[in-house]
Design a protein around this motif. Structure first.
Motif, PDB file in Angstrom:
ATOM      1  N   ALA A  13       0.592  -6.264  98.108  1.00  0.00           N
ATOM      2  CA  ALA A  13      -0.997  -7.118  97.922  1.00  0.00           C
ATOM      3  C   ALA A  13      -0.956  -8.453  97.546  1.00  0.00           C
ATOM      4  O   ALA A  13       0.513  -8.948  98.078  1.00  0.00           O
ATOM      5  CB  ALA A  13      -1.153  -7.329  95.995  1.00  0.00           C
ATOM      6  N   SER A  38      -1.730  -2.708 100.746  1.00  0.00           N
ATOM      7  CA  SER A  38      -2.259  -2.073  99.345  1.00  0.00           C
ATOM      8  C   SER A  38      -3.860  -2.571  99.313  1.00  0.00           C
ATOM      9  O   SER A  38      -4.488  -1.801  98.648  1.00  0.00           O
ATOM     10  CB  SER A  38      -1.360  -1.535  98.858  1.00  0.00           C
ATOM     11  N   ALA A  39      -3.683  -4.168  98.759  1.00  0.00           N
ATOM     12  CA  ALA A  39      -4.830  -4.253  98.299  1.00  0.00           C
ATOM     13  C   ALA A  39      -4.853  -6.048  98.728  1.00  0.00           C
ATOM     14  O   ALA A  39      -3.900  -6.781  99.103  1.00  0.00           O
ATOM     15  CB  ALA A  39      -3.848  -4.436  96.469  1.00  0.00           C
ATOM     16  N   ALA A  63      -7.763  -2.472 102.738  1.00  0.00           N
ATOM     17  CA  ALA A  63      -7.967  -3.206 101.621  1.00  0.00           C
ATOM     18  C   ALA A  63      -8.964  -4.155 101.458  1.00  0.00           C
ATOM     19  O   ALA A  63      -9.345  -5.350 102.542  1.00  0.00           O
ATOM     20  CB  ALA A  63      -6.348  -3.921 101.594  1.00  0.00           C
ATOM     21  N   ALA A  72      -6.568  -4.991  91.266  1.00  0.00           N
ATOM     22  CA  ALA A  72      -6.054  -5.241  92.345  1.00  0.00           C
ATOM     23  C   ALA A  72      -4.426  -4.715  92.252  1.00  0.00           C
ATOM     24  O   ALA A  72      -4.132  -3.986  93.253  1.00  0.00           O
ATOM     25  CB  ALA A  72      -6.034  -6.534  93.059  1.00  0.00           C
ATOM     26  N   LEU A  73      -3.979  -5.059  91.980  1.00  0.00           N
ATOM     27  CA  LEU A  73      -2.591  -5.140  91.441  1.00  0.00           C
ATOM     28  C   LEU A  73      -1.897  -3.491  90.672  1.00  0.00           C
ATOM     29  O   LEU A  73      -0.592  -3.008  90.813  1.00  0.00           O
ATOM     30  CB  LEU A  73      -1.461  -5.929  90.071  1.00  0.00           C
ATOM     31  N   LYS A  75      -2.919  -0.460  92.484  1.00  0.00           N
ATOM     32  CA  LYS A  75      -2.851  -0.542  93.860  1.00  0.00           C
ATOM     33  C   LYS A  75      -0.834  -0.837  94.557  1.00  0.00           C
ATOM     34  O   LYS A  75      -1.506  -0.588  95.844  1.00  0.00           O
ATOM     35  CB  LYS A  75      -3.970  -0.637  94.774  1.00  0.00           C
ATOM     36  N   ALA A  76      -0.634  -1.973  93.772  1.00  0.00           N
ATOM     37  CA  ALA A  76       0.921  -2.432  94.982  1.00  0.00           C
ATOM     38  C   ALA A  76       1.424  -2.231  94.192  1.00  0.00           C
ATOM     39  O   ALA A  76       1.637  -2.063  92.324  1.00  0.00           O
ATOM     40  CB  ALA A  76       0.341  -3.769  94.800  1.00  0.00           C
ATOM     41  N   LEU A  79       3.853  -8.184  95.271  1.00  0.00           N
ATOM     42  CA  LEU A  79       2.236  -8.251  95.679  1.00  0.00           C
ATOM     43  C   LEU A  79       3.178  -9.946  95.917  1.00  0.00           C
ATOM     44  O   LEU A  79       4.477 -10.655  95.944  1.00  0.00           O
ATOM     45  CB  LEU A  79       2.117  -9.535  94.484  1.00  0.00           C
TER      46      LEU A  79
END
Length: 275
Positions: A13, A38-39, A63, A72-73, A75-76, A79
């Motif tokens: 992400a 992914s985000a 994404a 969002a997170l 999916k990851a 970061l």
């Protein structure tokens, strides 16, 4: 690390995905064989919300830029964050909760905020560095070596230049350079740093480390450390011409964190420069 049919790509992400650095990160991830976007995160109210994070490249990453941190997170697995201290800490709290590993390129943290990051590192793996450039970190190693050899008889000045939009000064990289030099000489930067000179300052005090800041135009980042002795000067300089180097260094940091469960690290760990 090379992705194969049996090796899933690293799910990343990006915070501040529609900003200058965010877009460089998105492009680097899109061009990587072992990473995937992914985000993508941005602030509530951003006009980029709901658009594909790679649309500026004419690509479809899948994404969509969003502002909901948990959404969002979740999916990851990683970061990458080059935002502001307050935003980074807000993101980090959620990452620690979800077990997401974090690469932090944000600068300007207070001592109290650094302590918060260290506490979160007990729950997830964090790579914190003021500069992700491989070249800058090799430069830091050179400065460590030079500082040990030039520990007497040399005045030390650090000059940095950045674009007119940078909000903190001196740069995190310049401060890190000062910290590396001071530590190599068995001292602390806070006991030696001189950040301002104006008017009748008197002669330069021995063993101080001076800083000078330049802001203007679109300078990506220039740093020079001057060791000024009697009859000679040694200058160690690094100049960045593109933020791409920060993005590529960030992906190296992600690959390093993939092997770590928790703890706080820096680019010396990533590049095996600790020895």
């Amino acid at each position: 690390m090379t992705a194969t049919s049996s090796t899933p790509r690293l799910r990343i992400a990006v915070a501040g995905a529609s900003g200058r650095m965010g877009r460089m990160l998105v492009e680097a991830i899109q061009n990587s064989k072992d990473c995937m976007l992914s985000a993508a995160l941005d602030l509530p109210g951003s006009p980029a919300l709901g658009t594909d994070a790679a649309a500026f490249l004419g690509q479809n990453s899948g994404a969509l830029i969003e502002s909901d941190l948990h959404s969002a997170l979740s999916k990851a697995d990683f970061l990458i964050d080059f935002t502001r201290p307050e935003g980074t800490l807000e993101h980090l709290a959620v990452c620690a909760e979800l077990g997401v590993k974090v690469v932090i390129g944000t600068t300007g943290f207070s001592d109290a905020q650094k302590a918060q990051i260290a506490a979160y590192a007990q729950k997830t793996a964090i790579m914190l560095a003021p500069n992700m450039s491989v070249g800058v970190n090799v430069t830091l190693k050179l400065l460590e070596m030079a500082a040990k050899a030039l520990d007497t008889g040399y005045d030390i000045e650090i000059v940095e230049a950045h674009h007119k939009h940078k909000v903190d000064a001196p740069s995190g990289t310049a401060i890190k350079m000062g910290e590396v030099i001071a530590e190599a000489q068995g001292t602390k930067l806070e006991d030696r740093a001189v950040y301002e000179r104006f008017g009748h300052t008197g002669e330069r005090k021995e063993n101080t480390i001076g800083f000078a800041t330049v802001r203007g135009g679109d300078i990506v980042g220039d740093h020079t450390v001057l060791f000024a002795g009697t009859g000679e000067r040694i200058e160690i300089t690094h100049k960045s011409s593109s933020r791409a180097t920060y993005a590529e260094g960030s992906l190296r940091a992600v690959r390093f964190l993939a092997t770590q469960a928790q703890g706080q690290f820096d680019m010396f760990d990533v590049l095996n420069l600790r020895a």
